[in-house]
Design an enzyme around this catalytic site. Structure first.
Site, PDB file in Angstrom:
ATOM      1  CG  ASP A   8      -1.951  -1.078   1.208  1.00  0.00           C
ATOM      2  OD1 ASP A   8      -2.208  -1.632   0.128  1.00  0.00           O
ATOM      3  OD2 ASP A   8      -2.517  -1.377   2.278  1.00  0.00           O
ATOM      4  CG  ASP A 133     -12.575  -2.838  -0.389  1.00  0.00           C
ATOM      5  OD1 ASP A 133     -11.874  -3.856  -0.435  1.00  0.00           O
ATOM      6  OD2 ASP A 133     -12.389  -1.837  -1.119  1.00  0.00           O
TER       7      ASP A 133
END
Length: 244
Positions: A8, A133
């Site tokens: 990330d 998500d």
């Protein structure tokens, strides 16, 4: 089963923002491209890379350039790389694919703008992963800052789309090392007729084994690798090379 290291990127750095808490991320190393090289040297055949700034709608040139460097390192090494975060148009998706990414991940667009998402899938010739998500049964969008439609509704809609598969993340477990949400994985497998990768909560080889036994086609691992809780070489030897 695929074991996929996750990188990330926020502000050009490799970070982990547990449960999407962007204000206080944990920084891992100074150069994400160097981290990518290390994962590849350890045997990774695929990387999952997310531009967190773009995911929140706050694109950063520094982060975009960092992700591009990771793509270059991966391509040079023959490693597949899938890119997520802020991919909200056909042009952006194609730009990453043309730069060397093998797949792009779309989440917010897939949840909120089905016609645009379908157009991205078509333009990319199916080289798209759908990012689901989830928190408490609801999808999370805009970099996990807002609630969207029910996850089950999206799964039923997406099963008809020409995509390469699904990335399922339980956002309450992300970065927490508490184990994957296997019930959520089963719901995804029941409602989505395609490959399902799991993210969120993976903290041990036992967690990876549980995902394999539950039918996942891949697991995404971030913090557990960064902090040495899972040895990538051992995970690949156990779950990838054996064909599990």
């Amino acid at each position: 089963m695929l074991v996929i290291p996750t990188i990330d990127v926020q502000g050009g750095r490799s970070v982990r923002a547990a449960q999407g808490e962007y204000a206080q991320p944990t920084v891992y190393g100074s150069d994400p491209a160097t981290l990518a090289r290390a994962f590849i040297d350890d045997g990774a055949v695929r990387l999952h890379v997310v531009d967190l700034d773009a995911a929140r709608g706050l694109p950063s040139r520094e982060s975009a350039e960092t992700v591009a460097r990771i793509v270059n390192v991966s391509v040079a090494s023959g490693c597949i790389v899938q890119i997520g975060g802020g991919i909200r148009s056909v042009d952006i998706a194609l730009r990453w694919l043309e730069s060397g990414a093998s797949l792009v991940v779309i989440g917010s667009v897939a949840a909120r703008e089905p016609e645009l998402a379908a157009a991205i899938c078509a333009a990319a010739n199916g080289r798209v992963l759908l990012g689901l998500d989830v928190r408490a049964g609801a999808s999370r969008v805009q970099g996990w800052t807002e609630d969207g439609l029910a996850a089950t509704e999206l799964l039923r809609r997406w099963r008809r789309w020409p995509a390469a598969g699904l990335v399922y993340t339980d956002t309450t477990r992300d970065g927490m090392l508490v184990g994957p949400n296997l019930d959520g994985l089963q719901i995804c497998r029941d409602l989505y007729a395609g490959p399902v990768m799991v993210s969120g909560g993976i903290g041990s080889l036992e967690d990876i084994a549980a995902c394999a036994a539950a039918g996942a086609t891949g697991v995404l691992i971030g913090r557990a690798l960064h902090e040495g809780r899972v040895d990538l070489g051992s995970a690949l030897a156990t779950f990838y090379e054996s064909g599990s």
